[in-house]
Design an enzyme around this catalytic site. Sequence first.
Site, mmCIF file in Angstrom:
data_model
loop_
_atom_site.group_PDB
_atom_site.id
_atom_site.type_symbol
_atom_site.label_atom_id
_atom_site.label_comp_id
_atom_site.label_asym_id
_atom_site.label_seq_id
_atom_site.Cartn_x
_atom_site.Cartn_y
_atom_site.Cartn_z
ATOM 1 N N LYS A 94 -35.180 -23.393 27.814
ATOM 2 C CA LYS A 94 -36.366 -22.809 28.444
ATOM 3 C C LYS A 94 -36.082 -22.815 29.942
ATOM 4 O O LYS A 94 -35.290 -23.617 30.418
ATOM 5 C CB LYS A 94 -37.578 -23.685 28.180
ATOM 6 N N HIS A 97 -38.971 -24.261 35.533
ATOM 7 C CA HIS A 97 -40.022 -23.530 36.257
ATOM 8 C C HIS A 97 -40.563 -24.303 37.456
ATOM 9 O O HIS A 97 -40.116 -25.412 37.744
ATOM 10 C CB HIS A 97 -41.104 -23.037 35.306
ATOM 11 N N HIS A 100 -41.367 -27.906 37.261
ATOM 12 C CA HIS A 100 -40.187 -28.778 37.303
ATOM 13 C C HIS A 100 -39.656 -28.900 38.726
ATOM 14 O O HIS A 100 -39.110 -29.924 39.103
ATOM 15 C CB HIS A 100 -39.093 -28.246 36.369
HETATM 16 N N1 ARG Z 1 -39.811 -31.913 29.303
HETATM 17 C C1 ARG Z 1 -41.207 -32.113 29.572
HETATM 18 C C2 ARG Z 1 -41.837 -30.798 30.015
HETATM 19 O O1 ARG Z 1 -41.177 -29.951 30.537
HETATM 20 C C3 ARG Z 1 -41.453 -33.152 30.624
HETATM 21 C C4 ARG Z 1 -40.926 -34.522 30.306
HETATM 22 C C5 ARG Z 1 -41.616 -35.578 31.075
HETATM 23 N N2 ARG Z 1 -41.131 -36.892 30.808
HETATM 24 C C6 ARG Z 1 -41.411 -37.601 29.745
HETATM 25 N N3 ARG Z 1 -40.822 -38.780 29.620
HETATM 26 N N4 ARG Z 1 -42.236 -37.198 28.822
HETATM 27 O O2 ARG Z 1 -43.029 -30.649 29.856
#
Ligand code: ARG
Length: 378
Positions: A94, A97, A100
Site C-alpha cells: 500500500k 501516505h 505515515h
Molecule cells: N501499519 C499501521 C497503519 O498503517 C500502523 C501501525 C502502527 N503500529 C502498531 N504497532 N500498531 O495503519
Amino acid sequence: MSNLYVTFGKKIDTYTFVLPLKSKYYDLTNKIKNINDIRNNFDNVAVENNNMYFNVLRDNYIKQILENNLFGVRPPLVDNKNIIVEFSSPNIAKPFHIGHLRSTIIGNCIANLNSFLQNEVTKINYLGDWGTQFGYVYIGMKMKNIDNIEMYTDPIKTLYTSYVDANKLAESNPNIHEHAKEIFRQLEFEDNEVYKNWEKIKQFTVLELEKTYKRLSVIFDQYEWESMYTAKKVNKIINKMEEMQLLKLDNNNRKAIAVSEEKNVPIMKSDGTSLYISRDIAAAIDRFERHKFDTMYYIVENGQTDHFNNLIQILHKLNLSWADRLKHVKFGRVHGMSTRKGTAVFLEDILNKAKEIMKQRQLEAKSKSVLSVIINRT
Ligand code: ARG
C-alpha cells in the site's frame, strides 16, 4: 539578499558565494578590513573588483551552526533510559501516505530528543504486511498475471494497483472476499508458494521504502513485520489467556477478551487467523523480552486511540507489570484518503511535486538564492 549570488561546483558539497561590497542598501567597502576574521568561518575568501568571494563547505557549515546553537545547552543528568520509538510503520503493498509521513517526522524528532538526553534509543519501523487485505493483493496480481516478482520495477505501486483492482472486483463479486480470506489463511500457516512469494514482496518493498527514507534522512535500527507474529505465535498467548479464563466467544465466533464490563475485544477470528490487535499484543511482549524497555512510544494517528488503549488494557489483564510503559503518541488524522478506493497519495509523488514546484519558482525568480542550492540536493 537580492545581491548575493550563489553558484555551486560540480561537487555539490561546496557552494561559492559572491557578495558585492556595495549596493544601494549597504556599503561594506570600509568594513572588510580584516578578512582574516571571515577566513575563520569560510573557505577561499577573496576580495576582488569590489566583490567578496567565499566558499561554504556544506557539512562544516551545518556542523558549526548546530554546535553554536547547542552551546550552553546540556542534557540534564538523569538515569539513562531504554527507549523504543516505533514510527512510520506503513503497510507494504500500500502507498506510504501523508499519515505515515507525519509519523515519520514526529517519530524521528522524538528519537533524536531521546538520543540527546543520552537514552538508549531503538528506532523500529513495524511494517504492516499481514491480514485479509493481502489476500486481495494476491488476487489482483493473479488477475493481471503478475507472476514474476523479480520483474517489478515499481513494486509498491504495482502491488497497490493489484489491491485496488481486486477491491473493485469484490464490489460486484462477493466470492472475492471469501477467496481473499482463504489466501490469507494459507499465509498464516506458512505452508505454500504464496508464503514464499510474500518474502520476495517484502524485500522489494523495503528497498523501495528505503529510497524515500533516505530523502528524508531517516534511518531505522530495525525493520519488523506484522508477519513475525503469525497465528502460531499468537496462539501461545491465547492459550495463556484461556488458562487465565479471560476469553469468551463473541457473536461472530471470534475469541474475545473482556477489557471492561461493556467491552469485548476480539483477538482471534473463527477460522483461527490473527487480528491486528493480537499481533500487537505478541509484538509488545516479544519486544519487552528482547529490549526490557523503560518506555515504548507508538507514533500513530488519533484514529487508532482505541486500539492502543485496548492493547494496554489487555496487557494489564495478562498481569504484565510493564503495560503502562507503552505510550501512544497521537496526531491528527489525515482525511480524504482511502487506500481501498485508490485515492491515497504516495509520499514519493508528494516529494517530487514539492521539488518540481520549488524548482519552477526558483527559475522564475530574478536571482538565485541559497534555496536553489538546497532544492538541487533533494
Ligand atoms: N501499519 C499501521 C497503519 O498503517 C500502523 C501501525 C502502527 N503500529 C502498531 N504497532 N500498531 O495503519
